[in-house]
Design a protein around this motif. Structure first.
Motif, PDB file in Angstrom:
ATOM      1  N   SER A   7      47.962 -14.893  84.076  1.00 17.13           N
ATOM      2  CA  SER A   7      47.399 -15.907  84.980  1.00 17.13           C
ATOM      3  C   SER A   7      48.499 -16.790  85.548  1.00 17.13           C
ATOM      4  N   LEU A   8      48.354 -17.129  86.800  1.00 18.62           N
ATOM      5  CA  LEU A   8      49.298 -18.039  87.448  1.00 18.62           C
ATOM      6  C   LEU A   8      49.118 -19.435  86.859  1.00 18.62           C
ATOM      7  N   VAL A   9      50.200 -20.003  86.314  1.00 20.81           N
ATOM      8  CA  VAL A   9      50.104 -21.336  85.717  1.00 20.81           C
ATOM      9  C   VAL A   9      50.739 -22.411  86.589  1.00 20.81           C
ATOM     10  N   GLY A  10      51.531 -22.006  87.566  1.00 20.94           N
ATOM     11  CA  GLY A  10      52.142 -22.997  88.441  1.00 20.94           C
ATOM     12  C   GLY A  10      53.228 -22.392  89.305  1.00 20.94           C
ATOM     13  N   ILE A  11      53.810 -23.259  90.113  1.00 21.04           N
ATOM     14  CA  ILE A  11      54.824 -22.837  91.079  1.00 21.04           C
ATOM     15  C   ILE A  11      56.039 -23.735  90.949  1.00 21.04           C
ATOM     16  N   VAL A  12      57.215 -23.117  90.854  1.00 23.00           N
ATOM     17  CA  VAL A  12      58.485 -23.823  90.901  1.00 23.00           C
ATOM     18  C   VAL A  12      58.970 -23.700  92.341  1.00 23.00           C
ATOM     19  N   LEU A  25      53.935 -28.356 104.521  1.00 20.87           N
ATOM     20  CA  LEU A  25      54.113 -27.977 103.118  1.00 20.87           C
ATOM     21  C   LEU A  25      53.361 -28.936 102.198  1.00 20.87           C
ATOM     22  N   HIS A  26      53.385 -30.207 102.510  1.00 27.58           N
ATOM     23  CA  HIS A  26      52.614 -31.204 101.755  1.00 27.58           C
ATOM     24  C   HIS A  26      51.140 -30.789 101.717  1.00 27.58           C
ATOM     25  N   ASP A  27      50.589 -30.475 102.871  1.00 29.19           N
ATOM     26  CA  ASP A  27      49.179 -30.093 102.955  1.00 29.19           C
ATOM     27  C   ASP A  27      48.891 -28.791 102.212  1.00 29.19           C
ATOM     28  N   ALA A  28      49.809 -27.824 102.292  1.00 31.26           N
ATOM     29  CA  ALA A  28      49.609 -26.544 101.611  1.00 31.26           C
ATOM     30  C   ALA A  28      49.602 -26.734 100.096  1.00 31.26           C
ATOM     31  N   ILE A  29      50.512 -27.531  99.587  1.00 29.71           N
ATOM     32  CA  ILE A  29      50.564 -27.779  98.141  1.00 29.71           C
ATOM     33  C   ILE A  29      49.329 -28.535  97.687  1.00 29.71           C
ATOM     34  N   LYS A  30      48.903 -29.472  98.490  1.00 33.22           N
ATOM     35  CA  LYS A  30      47.692 -30.237  98.175  1.00 33.22           C
ATOM     36  C   LYS A  30      46.480 -29.318  98.066  1.00 33.22           C
ATOM     37  N   VAL A  36      52.533 -27.701  91.053  1.00 33.95           N
ATOM     38  CA  VAL A  36      53.774 -27.347  91.735  1.00 33.95           C
ATOM     39  C   VAL A  36      54.854 -28.312  91.251  1.00 33.95           C
ATOM     40  N   VAL A  37      55.977 -27.759  90.812  1.00 34.31           N
ATOM     41  CA  VAL A  37      57.114 -28.583  90.409  1.00 34.31           C
ATOM     42  C   VAL A  37      58.180 -28.479  91.493  1.00 34.31           C
ATOM     43  N   GLU A  38      58.531 -29.603  92.062  1.00 40.15           N
ATOM     44  CA  GLU A  38      59.560 -29.682  93.102  1.00 40.15           C
ATOM     45  C   GLU A  38      60.922 -29.737  92.419  1.00 40.15           C
ATOM     46  N   VAL A  59      52.534 -34.861  96.104  1.00 43.53           N
ATOM     47  CA  VAL A  59      51.541 -33.850  95.736  1.00 43.53           C
ATOM     48  C   VAL A  59      52.048 -32.888  94.662  1.00 43.53           C
ATOM     49  N   ALA A  60      53.257 -33.128  94.177  1.00 41.24           N
ATOM     50  CA  ALA A  60      53.827 -32.283  93.127  1.00 41.24           C
ATOM     51  C   ALA A  60      53.437 -32.816  91.751  1.00 41.24           C
ATOM     52  N   ALA A  61      53.345 -31.912  90.783  1.00 39.59           N
ATOM     53  CA  ALA A  61      53.080 -32.312  89.403  1.00 39.59           C
ATOM     54  C   ALA A  61      54.294 -33.017  88.819  1.00 39.59           C
ATOM     55  N   GLY A  62      55.463 -32.698  89.339  1.00 42.81           N
ATOM     56  CA  GLY A  62      56.702 -33.312  88.882  1.00 42.81           C
ATOM     57  C   GLY A  62      57.832 -32.952  89.813  1.00 42.81           C
ATOM     58  N   THR A  63      58.931 -33.695  89.677  1.00 40.68           N
ATOM     59  CA  THR A  63      60.107 -33.461  90.505  1.00 40.68           C
ATOM     60  C   THR A  63      61.344 -33.488  89.627  1.00 40.68           C
ATOM     61  N   ILE A  64      62.208 -32.508  89.797  1.00 40.72           N
ATOM     62  CA  ILE A  64      63.470 -32.441  89.057  1.00 40.72           C
ATOM     63  C   ILE A  64      64.591 -32.408  90.083  1.00 40.72           C
ATOM     64  N   VAL A  65      65.504 -33.367  89.988  1.00 42.78           N
ATOM     65  CA  VAL A  65      66.619 -33.430  90.939  1.00 42.78           C
ATOM     66  C   VAL A  65      67.945 -33.573  90.203  1.00 42.78           C
ATOM     67  N   GLY A  66      68.980 -32.969  90.773  1.00 38.90           N
ATOM     68  CA  GLY A  66      70.335 -33.191  90.302  1.00 38.90           C
ATOM     69  C   GLY A  66      70.700 -32.547  88.982  1.00 38.90           C
ATOM     70  N   MET A  67      69.920 -31.612  88.504  1.00 42.32           N
ATOM     71  CA  MET A  67      70.202 -30.952  87.225  1.00 42.32           C
ATOM     72  C   MET A  67      70.831 -29.575  87.436  1.00 42.32           C
ATOM     73  N   GLY A  68      71.237 -29.287  88.665  1.00 41.44           N
ATOM     74  CA  GLY A  68      71.784 -27.973  88.967  1.00 41.44           C
ATOM     75  C   GLY A  68      70.704 -26.915  88.799  1.00 41.44           C
ATOM     76  N   THR A  69      71.132 -25.697  88.543  1.00 37.00           N
ATOM     77  CA  THR A  69      70.160 -24.621  88.385  1.00 37.00           C
ATOM     78  C   THR A  69      69.370 -24.753  87.089  1.00 37.00           C
ATOM     79  N   LYS A  70      69.813 -25.590  86.168  1.00 41.29           N
ATOM     80  CA  LYS A  70      69.060 -25.876  84.939  1.00 41.29           C
ATOM     81  C   LYS A  70      67.679 -26.444  85.283  1.00 41.29           C
ATOM     82  N   GLY A  71      67.560 -27.080  86.441  1.00 40.36           N
ATOM     83  CA  GLY A  71      66.285 -27.630  86.880  1.00 40.36           C
ATOM     84  C   GLY A  71      65.190 -26.577  86.970  1.00 40.36           C
TER      85      GLY A  71
END
Length: 81
Positions: A7-12, A25-30, A36-38, A59-71
């Motif tokens: 089952s699809l649990v979310g989108i990165v 994109l805002h409207d599509a995610i909504k 959706v994690v940004e 509209v995102a469940a969370g946002t991760i910035v500046g962590m490189g590809t570890k994000g």
């Protein structure tokens, strides 16, 4: 996209420059029924001022910035937990 037990649990999602420009994109995610994690590889808040605004974050469940590809790994783990 992340799947658990088939089952699809979310989108990165790394929307790149569309972060700052795309109401579509805002409207599509909504309109989707999964979280959706940004993710941004660089710290967009340390860059030009126009990059400080995101149409995606509200509209995102969370946002991760500046962590490189570890994000990406962190976002996947969040969705699977």
């Amino acid at each position: 996209m992340e799947f658990k037990n088939g089952s699809l649990v979310g989108i990165v999602f790394n929307p790149g420059a569309y972060t700052h420009t795309s109401i579509a994109l805002h409207d599509a995610i909504k309109g989707v029924d999964v979280p959706v994690v940004e993710v941004h590889i660089s710290n967009v808040h340390a860059r030009e001022s126009f990059r400080h605004h995101s149409y995606i974050s509200p509209v995102a469940a969370g946002t991760i910035v500046g962590m490189g590809t570890k994000g990406y790994e962190l976002a996947i783990q969040f969705l699977l937990d």
